[in-house]
Design an enzyme around this catalytic site. Structure first.
Site, PDB file in Angstrom:
ATOM      1  N   GLU A 177       0.810  -1.216   0.000  1.00  0.00           N
ATOM      2  CA  GLU A 177       0.000   0.000   0.000  1.00  0.00           C
ATOM      3  C   GLU A 177       0.846   1.269   0.000  1.00  0.00           C
ATOM      4  OE1 GLU A 177      -2.659  -0.706   3.300  1.00  0.00           O
ATOM      5  OE2 GLU A 177      -3.470  -2.512   2.380  1.00  0.00           O
ATOM      6  N   ASN A 219       1.994  -4.556  -3.428  1.00  0.00           N
ATOM      7  CA  ASN A 219       0.615  -4.989  -3.200  1.00  0.00           C
ATOM      8  C   ASN A 219      -0.215  -3.746  -2.865  1.00  0.00           C
ATOM      9  OD1 ASN A 219      -1.306  -7.140  -2.707  1.00  0.00           O
ATOM     10  ND2 ASN A 219      -1.059  -6.772  -0.507  1.00  0.00           N
ATOM     11  N   HIS A 255     -10.403  -5.800  -2.505  1.00  0.00           N
ATOM     12  CA  HIS A 255     -11.411  -5.686  -1.444  1.00  0.00           C
ATOM     13  C   HIS A 255     -12.602  -4.937  -2.038  1.00  0.00           C
ATOM     14  CE1 HIS A 255      -8.881  -7.375   1.616  1.00  0.00           C
ATOM     15  NE2 HIS A 255      -7.908  -6.530   1.315  1.00  0.00           N
ATOM     16  N   GLU A 283      -6.103 -10.327  -2.362  1.00  0.00           N
ATOM     17  CA  GLU A 283      -6.857 -10.272  -1.093  1.00  0.00           C
ATOM     18  C   GLU A 283      -8.360 -10.188  -1.365  1.00  0.00           C
ATOM     19  OE1 GLU A 283      -5.370  -7.233   1.554  1.00  0.00           O
ATOM     20  OE2 GLU A 283      -3.269  -7.718   1.154  1.00  0.00           O
ATOM     21  N   ASP A 285     -12.180 -10.136  -1.474  1.00  0.00           N
ATOM     22  CA  ASP A 285     -13.440 -10.345  -0.742  1.00  0.00           C
ATOM     23  C   ASP A 285     -14.461  -9.361  -1.305  1.00  0.00           C
ATOM     24  OD1 ASP A 285     -12.564  -7.986   0.572  1.00  0.00           O
ATOM     25  OD2 ASP A 285     -12.163  -9.008   2.461  1.00  0.00           O
TER      26      ASP A 285
HETATM   27  O1  9MR Z   1      -7.027  -8.830   7.736  1.00  0.00           O
HETATM   28  C1  9MR Z   1      -6.157  -8.051   8.508  1.00  0.00           C
HETATM   29  C2  9MR Z   1      -6.828  -7.685   9.816  1.00  0.00           C
HETATM   30  O2  9MR Z   1      -7.011  -8.824  10.609  1.00  0.00           O
HETATM   31  C3  9MR Z   1      -5.995  -6.656  10.558  1.00  0.00           C
HETATM   32  O3  9MR Z   1      -6.688  -6.218  11.709  1.00  0.00           O
HETATM   33  C4  9MR Z   1      -5.717  -5.483   9.632  1.00  0.00           C
HETATM   34  C5  9MR Z   1      -4.862  -4.447  10.345  1.00  0.00           C
HETATM   35  O4  9MR Z   1      -4.418  -3.494   9.487  1.00  0.00           O
HETATM   36  O5  9MR Z   1      -5.041  -5.946   8.461  1.00  0.00           O
HETATM   37  C6  9MR Z   1      -5.808  -6.808   7.718  1.00  0.00           C
HETATM   38  O6  9MR Z   1      -5.148  -7.183   6.528  1.00  0.00           O
HETATM   39  C7  9MR Z   1      -4.875  -6.127   5.605  1.00  0.00           C
HETATM   40  C8  9MR Z   1      -3.674  -6.550   4.792  1.00  0.00           C
HETATM   41  O7  9MR Z   1      -2.609  -6.862   5.635  1.00  0.00           O
HETATM   42  C9  9MR Z   1      -3.283  -5.464   3.804  1.00  0.00           C
HETATM   43  N1  9MR Z   1      -4.376  -5.093   2.964  1.00  0.00           N
HETATM   44  C10 9MR Z   1      -5.607  -4.754   3.653  1.00  0.00           C
HETATM   45  C11 9MR Z   1      -6.002  -5.905   4.596  1.00  0.00           C
HETATM   46  C12 9MR Z   1      -7.321  -5.616   5.233  1.00  0.00           C
HETATM   47  O8  9MR Z   1      -7.187  -4.483   6.048  1.00  0.00           O
END
Ligand code: 9MR
Length: 376
Positions: A177, A219, A255, A283, A285
């Protein structure tokens, strides 16, 4: 004497009659069973159980983000992963706050569990993630490092983490990001503040030095359907490749909100692939606004189908990973109150129509130029 003989004869005759009747009943039961076996469907095939084979036949990975605890003690969770997917991503346990909670102190319990699980079950493993603005331990987030110190911190972390799993983790989200949420500016994170834009090239070079065989990714989210942020990432990626920086792929997080899955996903991924990069939906969903209706759940299946088809339509798309095993494990309800049901398995671990959507995409015989035919 004659009477006794007569009785014996009658008893013998009755016995033969009973035997014959029993035999006839058996034959009838056998015939009925055989006919039913032909007419009725066999034991219901578990929905989606052929997903791994289908994904492999197209030469793509079908992955899922996993959490450590249920991977240790929830056999139903483990079964979903091993029966339906060919790759896993560490949802949280390889992030800085878990791996290096204190400076120079590493915790390998979660990552080891995950990498061992992947290896034991023949699954690919995506490493997630190295340079990000989120889930940093306090010592890192609040430390005031000059550029040389920060480079040292980066190197120590990568040597420990990437080095530990060298040869066991196929690809790494090295840069996560890098653009502001709405883009197209680069994110003003710790790495950028201290090292400037060069942190991206430096991070990729450093990871490559530690594991020269790993595929290294940027990513990002909000780039799937094109637009300013996607264009800025395209410029960044082109520039890095021109400079010879070891960048191998782009993860399109995916997402999505139900009803808003971009139509031009394949087209947008393809232009990055045309630069010589691998691409993947990393990722996936599709969150649905509550109340979640049956209609929305059916329409979501189409959206999952389209996402997987988009990957199949791009010859350098190497896989699709969904972000969580079941709706009970999804990050969505916590982060987006009022939304739910984003994944292919529901809270009771039952496969949803979305699972069928992925199967449908993978059962097709259509393919993009350059992608081997299914089954090769
Ligand atoms: O799914 C992850 C969640 O459990 C955490 O609380 C969160 C914290 O930032 O991160 C989520 O995963 C993220 C991923 O690492 C990067 N892209 C966005 C995902 C969803 O926030």
């Amino acid at each position: 004497m004659r009477k006794t003989t007569e009785r014996r004869r009658r008893t013998a005759t009755r016995g033969r009659g009973v035997l014959l009747a029993a035999g006839a009943v058996c034959v009838v039961i056998f015939v009925v069973a055989a006919v039913l076996a032909l007419v009725l469907p066999g034991p219901a095939e578990e929905p989606g159980s052929d997903l791994p084979g289908l994904a492999e036949s197209h030469g793509i990975k079908l992955g899922v983000a996993v959490a450590v605890d249920p991977l240790r003690d929830d056999s139903d969770y483990q079964d979903i992963v091993t029966d339906h997917y060919t790759s896993v991503t560490a949802e949280n346990t390889m992030k800085w706050e878990h791996v290096q909670p204190e400076r120079h102190e590493f915790d390998w319990s979660g990552p080891d569990t995950m990498v061992d699980f992947a290896e034991d079950h023949g699954l690919d493993m995506r490493g997630h993630t190295l340079l990000w603005h989120n889930q940093q331990p306090e010592w890192l987030a609040q430390g005031f490092y000059d550029s040389d110190e920060l480079r040292e911190v980066m190197r120590e972390h990568m040597e420990a983490l990437v080095g530990r799993y060298q040869g066991r983790i196929d690809s790494w989200d090295v840069i996560n990001e890098p653009f502001e949420d709405g883009g197209p500016e680069l994110r003003d994170n710790l790495w950028y503040q201290t090292l400037g834009e060069d942190y991206i090239a430096e991070g990729l070079r450093m990871a490559h030095e530690v594991d020269p065989d790993a595929k290294l990714y940027i990513n990002e989210f909000g780039i799937e359907g094109g637009g300013d942020k996607a264009d800025a990432l395209y410029e960044l990626a082109s520039g890095l490749l021109e400079e010879g920086v070891p960048l191998h792929g782009i993860g399109f997080q995916g997402h999505f909100v139900h009803g808003d899955v971009p139509e031009d996903l394949a087209e947008n991924m393809r232009r990055f692939a045309d630069l010589g990069l691998d691409v993947e939906i990393s990722e996936l969903d599709v969150r649905i606004a509550e109340p979640v209706t049956d209609e929305a759940i059916s329409a979501q299946a189409e959206e999952y189908r389209r996402a997987v088809e988009a990957c199949l339509d791009v010859s350098r798309c190497v896989g699709v990973s969904v972000w969580g095993v079941t709706d009970a494990h999804s990050w969505i309800p916590e982060w987006f109150p009022g939304y739910d049901s984003a994944l292919p398995f529901d809270e009771d671990y039952q496969g949803k129509p979305a699972l069928g959507g992925m199967v449908e995409a993978l059962r097709r015989d259509r393919r993009s130029p350059g992608r081997p035919a299914p089954g090769r």
